[in-house]
Design an enzyme around this catalytic site. Structure first.
Site, PDB file in Angstrom:
ATOM      1  N   ARG A   1      30.906  56.413  73.725  1.00 17.26           N
ATOM      2  CA  ARG A   1      31.091  55.060  73.215  1.00 17.26           C
ATOM      3  C   ARG A   1      31.700  54.168  74.298  1.00 17.26           C
ATOM      4  O   ARG A   1      32.565  54.593  75.047  1.00 17.26           O
ATOM      5  CB  ARG A   1      31.991  55.097  71.966  1.00 17.26           C
ATOM      6  CG  ARG A   1      31.359  55.921  70.844  1.00 17.26           C
ATOM      7  CD  ARG A   1      32.215  55.942  69.604  1.00 17.26           C
ATOM      8  NE  ARG A   1      32.458  54.626  69.048  1.00 17.26           N
ATOM      9  CZ  ARG A   1      31.605  53.954  68.275  1.00 17.26           C
ATOM     10  NH1 ARG A   1      30.426  54.470  67.966  1.00 17.26           N
ATOM     11  NH2 ARG A   1      31.920  52.759  67.809  1.00 17.26           N
TER      12      ARG A   1
ATOM     13  N   ALA B   1      41.018  57.482  66.013  1.00 13.23           N
ATOM     14  CA  ALA B   1      41.586  56.516  65.070  1.00 13.23           C
ATOM     15  C   ALA B   1      43.110  56.590  65.037  1.00 13.23           C
ATOM     16  O   ALA B   1      43.795  55.563  65.018  1.00 13.23           O
ATOM     17  CB  ALA B   1      41.021  56.789  63.681  1.00 13.23           C
TER      18      ALA B   1
ATOM     19  N   LYS C   1      32.993  62.101  57.421  1.00  9.20           N
ATOM     20  CA  LYS C   1      33.666  63.205  56.717  1.00  9.20           C
ATOM     21  C   LYS C   1      33.129  63.354  55.295  1.00  9.20           C
ATOM     22  O   LYS C   1      33.066  64.455  54.747  1.00  9.20           O
ATOM     23  CB  LYS C   1      35.173  62.997  56.704  1.00  9.20           C
ATOM     24  CG  LYS C   1      35.890  63.692  57.843  1.00  9.20           C
ATOM     25  CD  LYS C   1      35.803  62.996  59.173  1.00  9.20           C
ATOM     26  CE  LYS C   1      34.885  63.544  60.186  1.00  9.20           C
ATOM     27  NZ  LYS C   1      34.863  62.790  61.450  1.00  9.20           N
TER      28      LYS C   1
ATOM     29  N   HIS D   1      54.370  80.899  50.147  1.00  9.93           N
ATOM     30  CA  HIS D   1      53.354  81.958  50.070  1.00  9.93           C
ATOM     31  C   HIS D   1      52.565  81.827  48.778  1.00  9.93           C
ATOM     32  O   HIS D   1      53.146  81.524  47.751  1.00  9.93           O
ATOM     33  CB  HIS D   1      54.055  83.321  50.093  1.00  9.93           C
ATOM     34  CG  HIS D   1      53.093  84.469  49.931  1.00  9.93           C
ATOM     35  ND1 HIS D   1      52.239  84.858  50.936  1.00  9.93           N
ATOM     36  CD2 HIS D   1      52.850  85.282  48.874  1.00  9.93           C
ATOM     37  CE1 HIS D   1      51.511  85.888  50.511  1.00  9.93           C
ATOM     38  NE2 HIS D   1      51.856  86.155  49.268  1.00  9.93           N
TER      39      HIS D   1
ATOM     40  N   CYS E   1      35.954  53.072  62.097  1.00 11.29           N
ATOM     41  CA  CYS E   1      36.454  54.281  61.446  1.00 11.29           C
ATOM     42  C   CYS E   1      36.153  54.290  59.948  1.00 11.29           C
ATOM     43  O   CYS E   1      35.564  55.232  59.422  1.00 11.29           O
ATOM     44  CB  CYS E   1      37.954  54.394  61.696  1.00 11.29           C
ATOM     45  SG  CYS E   1      38.692  55.798  60.892  1.00 11.29           S
TER      46      CYS E   1
ATOM     47  N   SER F   1      34.986  50.047  70.038  1.00 17.21           N
ATOM     48  CA  SER F   1      33.904  50.506  70.913  1.00 17.21           C
ATOM     49  C   SER F   1      32.587  50.565  70.157  1.00 17.21           C
ATOM     50  O   SER F   1      32.557  50.435  68.930  1.00 17.21           O
ATOM     51  CB  SER F   1      34.249  51.900  71.454  1.00 17.21           C
ATOM     52  OG  SER F   1      34.379  52.798  70.367  1.00 17.21           O
TER      53      SER F   1
ATOM     54  N   THR G   1      39.435  45.515  69.690  1.00 15.94           N
ATOM     55  CA  THR G   1      38.002  45.303  69.426  1.00 15.94           C
ATOM     56  C   THR G   1      37.165  46.583  69.477  1.00 15.94           C
ATOM     57  O   THR G   1      35.947  46.536  69.293  1.00 15.94           O
ATOM     58  CB  THR G   1      37.421  44.265  70.415  1.00 15.94           C
ATOM     59  OG1 THR G   1      37.854  44.614  71.743  1.00 15.94           O
ATOM     60  CG2 THR G   1      37.895  42.873  70.096  1.00 15.94           C
TER      61      THR G   1
ATOM     62  N   GLU H   1      29.340  67.114  64.883  1.00 19.82           N
ATOM     63  CA  GLU H   1      29.686  66.944  63.464  1.00 19.82           C
ATOM     64  C   GLU H   1      28.452  66.531  62.657  1.00 19.82           C
ATOM     65  O   GLU H   1      28.166  67.095  61.597  1.00 19.82           O
ATOM     66  CB  GLU H   1      30.775  65.880  63.291  1.00 19.82           C
ATOM     67  CG  GLU H   1      32.164  66.332  63.731  1.00 19.82           C
ATOM     68  CD  GLU H   1      33.244  65.292  63.444  1.00 19.82           C
ATOM     69  OE1 GLU H   1      32.910  64.175  62.987  1.00 19.82           O
ATOM     70  OE2 GLU H   1      34.427  65.593  63.678  1.00 19.82           O
TER      71      GLU H   1
END
Ligand code: FAD
Length: 469
Positions: A275, A323, A56, A448, A47, A150, A148, A191
């Site tokens: 994965r 994650a 990201k 708002h 991750c 992937s 562990t 993505e």
């Protein structure tokens, strides 16, 4: 480092330091365990190093670049926009990834977690062997948490290497490709395809199913696909990738669709077809830990395996490989090991997000489950086009959808497409976990102008008292 057959006694070991392992380590230490974490690669796991975080970062760069070269309706004009890709890569690695992984190392240190760099395999139910660069060490443990993770699945007829890359390769390309082929239009493929489409790459996605972004319904994915095509992207569905041929500077993918052989050539071929859980090379055959038919570790609700003092969390357990799921399970396993008999994974809602051009987020029940279970529900949908904040941001594509029980009004599920969907979904997960109704949401004052007000509007719509639609 100790070399030899004599095992060193330790208390709790955690194998793997991804969002499952490092979170479990910190929580177990907070609860009084003496923890040793074993990591063969980089602290932070997939991750932080080669997954959620760097992807990201690049998605963000793709958005900025596209905004900078696009005409705006509010009069901002930019000229000669360029992108220094080597700076992008260096920022992604040094500022984003390294900041986070160093932070995790500091947190582990603060909680007196011992870190051993090496590859662990179980010798039996009580000992692990750790292979290090300069020898090996044997540890005898009281408790173990396996985390562990992937690795990418390889298609035998197109093995990774040179121009055939996995997601890790796609995150670190030395140059922005002119043409990128992606086999697999799931979240990772979509993505990463979106990143490069925004940077000007011609992206072709070859998908085996009849739709991409599996897990999100057609109404949600349509704006993403329309936009992807507007960017010059191509999606071929119900297609089978057959083989790939590489030259020094290109790769050609052969695939079959509707019984016809086709081919497409690009600079790189990204294979993103899923994965595989890392359960095969950790010596589980020397233990009484059992796998399910799907090759993941069979765990109870408290993450305990068939061996009472060995637990397993994250991508190596059943369910979506996410994650936040790994971290949640890590906290449960840590609590269970520390003697909490109530520690159980009893969640009602597991949010999932795709960081595509328009973010997709879902939590709790989805439309398909509702239909197949014949549940009596109310569905309310409010467009971002009716939200003041979204209009002021010039970001009005998408909607919020709430699924609530027809009789009790309890929120059962929610889906969001559009700006900040990834953040907004948490309010709805909180509502589901706590049995809140659409009325509870509409009676909660939302500030708002915010995108969150659209959640209140969708709840009011469900209650039959809409203001803004
Ligand atoms: C490109 C990409 C983007 C992603 N984006 C998202 C996202 O936006 N949101 C999200 O929720 N998820 C995302 N994921 C999925 C997410 O990364 C995983 O679900 C998550 O990392 C799983 O955590 P984990 O702790 O189970 O294992 P991992 O993060 O896989 O960590 C496992 C660790 O164990 C170590 N290890 C393995 N075997 C051994 C051994 N024998 N001895 C010692 N160490 C070992 C590995 O080196 C690794 O560091 C993404 C994945 C990828 C590839």
């Amino acid at each position: 480092m100790v070399v030899g057959a004599q095992a060193r006694d330790v208390d709790t070991i955690i194998i793997g330091s991804g969002p499952g392992g490092y979170v479990a380590a910190i929580r177990a230490a907070e609860l009084g365990q003496k923890v040793t974490i074993i990591e063969r690669d980089e602290i932070g796991g997939v991750c932080l190093n080669i997954g959620c975080i760097p992807s990201k970062a690049l998605i963000n760069v793709g958005h900025h670049y596209r905004e900078a070269i696009s005409e705006t309706p509010f009069g901002l004009e930019t000229e000669n926009v360029t992108l220094d890709w080597s700076k992008t890569q260096s920022w992604k690695q040094n500022t984003v990834v390294n900041t986070l992984t160093s932070g995790v190392k500091l947190l582990l240190k603060k909680h007196h977690v011992d870190i051993i760099k090496g590859e662990a395999t179980f010798n039996d139910n009580e000992t692990v062997n750790i292979v290090q660069d300069d020898g090996h060490e044997l540890l005898q443990f009281n408790n173990a948490i396996i985390a562990t993770g992937s690795r990418p699945i390889e298609i035998p007829s197109m093995p990774f290497g040179d121009r055939i890359i996995d997601s890790t390769g796609a995150l670190s390309l030395e140059q922005i490709p002119e043409k990128l082929i992606i086999v697999g239009g799931g979240v990772i493929g979509s993505e990463l395809g979106g990143v490069y489409a925004n940077l000007g790459t011609k992206v072709t996605i070859i998908e085996g199913l009849d739709h991409t972004l599996n897990g999100f319904d057609h109404e949600m994915t349509k704006p993403v696909l329309d936009d992807f095509k507007k960017q010059g992207g191509e999606v071929v569905t119900s297609a089978t990738a057959k083989s790939a041929v590489q030259t020094a500077d290109h790769v050609t993918l052969n695939y079959e669709v509707d019984g016809k052989e086709q081919s497409v050539t690009g600079d790189y071929l990204l294979v993103a077809v899923g994965r595989r859980a890392n359960t095969d090379a950790i010596g589980l055959n020397n233990t009484d830990v059992k796998l399910t038919e799907r090759g993941v570790i069979d765990v109870a609700e408290n993450m305990q395996t068939r061996v009472p003092h060995i637990f397993a969390i994250g991508d190596i357990t059943a369910g979506p490989q996410l994650a936040h799921k790994a971290s949640f399970q890590g906290k449960i396993a840590a609590a269970a090991i520390s003697g909490d008999k109530q520690a159980r994974d009893l969640h009602y809602s597991l949010p999932a997000v795709a960081y595509t051009q328009f973010e997709l987020a879902t939590t709790g029940e989805d439309l398909e489950t509702i239909k197949s279970d014949n549940l009596e529900v109310k569905i309310s949908k409010f467009p971002f086009a009716g939200n003041g904040r979204a209009i002021s941001m010039d970001d009005t594509t998408g909607f919020i959808r709430l699924i609530s029980d027809k009789k009790t009004n309890a929120l059962l599920g929610a889906q969001i497409v559009g700006p900040s969907a990834s953040d907004l979904i948490s309010e709805l997960s909180l509502a589901i976990e706590n049995g809140l109704t659409t009325n509870d949401i509409s009676l909660t004052i939302h500030p708002h102008p915010t995108l969150g007000e659209a959640i209140m509007d969708t709840a009011e719509l469900a209650d039959g008292l809409p203001i803004h639609i």
